[in-house]
Scaffold this motif. Structure first.
Motif, PDB file in Angstrom:
ATOM      1  N   LEU A 133       0.807  -1.213   0.000  1.00 31.80           N
ATOM      2  CA  LEU A 133       0.000   0.000   0.000  1.00 31.80           C
ATOM      3  C   LEU A 133       0.844   1.267   0.000  1.00 31.80           C
ATOM      4  O   LEU A 133       0.446   2.280  -0.589  1.00 31.80           O
ATOM      5  CB  LEU A 133      -0.939   0.002   1.212  1.00 31.80           C
ATOM      6  CG  LEU A 133      -2.099  -1.000   1.170  1.00 31.80           C
ATOM      7  CD1 LEU A 133      -2.912  -0.936   2.451  1.00 31.80           C
ATOM      8  CD2 LEU A 133      -2.990  -0.731  -0.035  1.00 31.80           C
ATOM      9  N   LYS A 134       2.015   1.226   0.643  1.00 32.04           N
ATOM     10  CA  LYS A 134       2.799   2.456   0.723  1.00 32.04           C
ATOM     11  C   LYS A 134       3.230   2.971  -0.649  1.00 32.04           C
ATOM     12  O   LYS A 134       2.963   4.133  -0.979  1.00 32.04           O
ATOM     13  CB  LYS A 134       4.019   2.272   1.633  1.00 32.04           C
ATOM     14  CG  LYS A 134       4.823   3.569   1.737  1.00 32.04           C
ATOM     15  CD  LYS A 134       5.898   3.539   2.772  1.00 32.04           C
ATOM     16  CE  LYS A 134       6.580   4.901   2.855  1.00 32.04           C
ATOM     17  NZ  LYS A 134       7.648   4.951   3.870  1.00 32.04           N
ATOM     18  N   LEU A 158       0.165   4.326  -2.544  1.00 36.25           N
ATOM     19  CA  LEU A 158      -0.333   5.642  -2.125  1.00 36.25           C
ATOM     20  C   LEU A 158       0.625   6.760  -2.526  1.00 36.25           C
ATOM     21  O   LEU A 158       0.188   7.859  -2.882  1.00 36.25           O
ATOM     22  CB  LEU A 158      -0.554   5.650  -0.613  1.00 36.25           C
ATOM     23  CG  LEU A 158      -1.713   4.783  -0.111  1.00 36.25           C
ATOM     24  CD1 LEU A 158      -1.779   4.793   1.409  1.00 36.25           C
ATOM     25  CD2 LEU A 158      -3.037   5.237  -0.716  1.00 36.25           C
ATOM     26  N   SER A 188      -0.056  10.113  -5.055  1.00 39.58           N
ATOM     27  CA  SER A 188       0.091  11.465  -4.507  1.00 39.58           C
ATOM     28  C   SER A 188       0.345  12.460  -5.638  1.00 39.58           C
ATOM     29  O   SER A 188       1.298  12.318  -6.401  1.00 39.58           O
ATOM     30  CB  SER A 188       1.258  11.506  -3.511  1.00 39.58           C
ATOM     31  OG  SER A 188       1.031  10.620  -2.435  1.00 39.58           O
ATOM     32  N   VAL A 199       0.989  10.730   3.321  1.00 40.65           N
ATOM     33  CA  VAL A 199       0.898   9.272   3.288  1.00 40.65           C
ATOM     34  C   VAL A 199       2.079   8.587   3.983  1.00 40.65           C
ATOM     35  O   VAL A 199       2.063   7.365   4.162  1.00 40.65           O
ATOM     36  CB  VAL A 199       0.795   8.752   1.835  1.00 40.65           C
ATOM     37  CG1 VAL A 199      -0.406   9.349   1.135  1.00 40.65           C
ATOM     38  CG2 VAL A 199       2.071   9.011   1.048  1.00 40.65           C
ATOM     39  N   ILE A 241       1.860   5.811   6.930  1.00 40.10           N
ATOM     40  CA  ILE A 241       1.468   4.421   6.707  1.00 40.10           C
ATOM     41  C   ILE A 241       2.627   3.473   7.022  1.00 40.10           C
ATOM     42  O   ILE A 241       2.457   2.266   7.158  1.00 40.10           O
ATOM     43  CB  ILE A 241       0.971   4.215   5.253  1.00 40.10           C
ATOM     44  CG1 ILE A 241       0.165   2.921   5.170  1.00 40.10           C
ATOM     45  CG2 ILE A 241       2.142   4.202   4.275  1.00 40.10           C
ATOM     46  CD1 ILE A 241      -0.495   2.690   3.836  1.00 40.10           C
TER      47      ILE A 241
END
Length: 400
Positions: free
Chosen positions: A293-294, A297, A301, A310, A313
């Motif tokens: 997910l990192k 995201l 951005s 973000v 996270i």
């Protein structure tokens, strides 16, 4: 038989926290601004990736050897081995600041720093796990969380420092923090020799190859962690590039590193609850999900504010990963192989995973830009999760 007098839990816990604070604070000053130092000296992103990869590569050889030696010589206090690494590391760090060598000279210094300073972390894990295995309730994850917070604070302070005095001064800060870490090491209580198993009852430690060949769930999980590290480490190493692409400066870089690292402190408390409920293997699976997910995201951005927003996270990705990885390695190898297990864990995840991720990502940035790098990170994270699931299934089959 005379009862062995152990240091108090409070003393060991405080010493553990100080070691974590000292090491990760030092790493924040060095690794957090390493890429910026290289770019400031005129090297390309690809060359910076090679330098960083060389630092990790050094650990591939040094860490298993140190772990194997420590298992073979348990009578030698581990803190002496750690201090023997950090003292030359401090000298090399200050040498790198004082001189401006070309590509080859810089590569040699970074490689030697990788052998000594930046890859000595498994020894700290082994120092703490000695007391955990002796029955002490040491809050390892709290120490790790405080270490992450120290990393964050140092990144902000050094970010402002470099914005005012130049990015090269980050090397002065990391060198000073290495010397402070040596002081913390001296204060760490030596594990009592009387608490060690009698020499005649100790089994000889196994080789790294033996551990990987005979423990399939352990090997599969390490492969999952390897790809997870490939997914997330380039974001930290090339955060300067991501911030710069959105119009930020070194002050914004320091803030981004702070938000990323500070989020790992609450992860220390989340980890304890998840660990008691799920165990180390499943906590690692949770962390691998957030390692996908990192980069996703970050890819989504669209401006500097979103990029910075973000970063927390990291709490449920790398923040959970680090303590879970230590406990996993401690629980899944034989007693006589525990120092070797910690070193092998760090080699295949932190060192080899970071080396691969940073080296490939640096080249990808030169070829296709930051977005191409993030797509590569997402794909790596997915591969890591698949290996992690395979490891849990393999453990279930063995237990049946």
């Amino acid at each position: 038989m005379k009862e062995v007098e152990m240091p108090s839990v409070r003393r060991v816990s405080i010493a553990c926290c100080l070691m974590q604070i000292g090491f990760w604070g030092m790493l924040g000053a060095f690794a957090g601004f390493e890429t910026a130092v290289f770019l400031d000296r005129g090297f390309t992103s690809g060359q910076a990736g090679i330098f960083i990869a060389l630092g990790y590569l050094a650990g591939l050889a040094s860490q298993p050897l140190m772990g194997f030696w420590a298992d073979r010589h348990p009578e030698v206090p581990l803190k002496y081995l750690f201090a023997g690494c950090m003292l030359p590391a401090a000298a090399l760090d200050l040498l790198l600041y004082a001189v401006r060598p070309g590509f080859a000279g810089t590569a040699v210094i970074i490689f030697l720093l990788g052998i000594t300073g930046t890859n000595a972390y498994p020894i700290i894990d082994s120092m703490v796990m000695q007391y955990v295995n002796a029955g002490m309730d040491i809050p390892y994850s709290l120490g790790r969380g405080l270490g992450a917070f120290a990393y964050a604070v140092v990144c902000v302070v050094v970010g402002q420092q470099t914005a005012r005095f130049g990015v090269q001064t980050s090397l002065l800060s990391s060198g000073a923090l290495m010397l402070l870490l040596l002081l913390f090491t001296a204060c760490f209580p030596t594990f009592p020799k009387g608490a060690l198993p009698p020499a005649e009852s100790r089994k000889a430690p196994h080789s790294a190859l033996y551990l990987l060949r005979t423990n399939k769930p352990f090997t599969l999980m390490l492969l999952g962690c390897f790809f997870g590290m490939v997914a997330v480490m380039p974001i930290g190493s090339f955060l300067v590039t991501l911030v710069g692409s959105l119009g930020g400066d070194s002050g914004d870089l320091g803030l981004g590193l702070f938000l990323m690292a500070a989020s790992e402190l609450p992860a220390a408390f989340v980890f304890q609850k998840l660990y008691r409920r799920l165990g180390s293997e499943k906590v690692l699976l949770v962390s691998l999900v957030f390692m996908i997910l990192k980069p996703l995201l970050v890819l989504l951005s669209g401006n500097l504010t979103m990029l910075l927003a973000v970063q927390p996270i990291q709490m449920l990705g790398y923040g959970l990963f680090t303590p879970a990885n230590v406990y996993f390695a401690n629980e899944n190898v034989a007693v006589e192989d525990r120092a070797q297990g910690q070193s092998l864990k760090t080699v295949l995840t932190n060192s080899l995973g970071s080396l691969t991720g940073v080296l490939v990502s640096g080249l990808i940035i030169d070829w296709g830009g930051p977005r191409a790098m993030l797509l590569f990170c997402i794909a790596s994270g997915c591969a890591g999760l698949l290996f992690g699931v395979a490891a849990v299934r393999a453990r279930r089959r063995e237990s049946r």
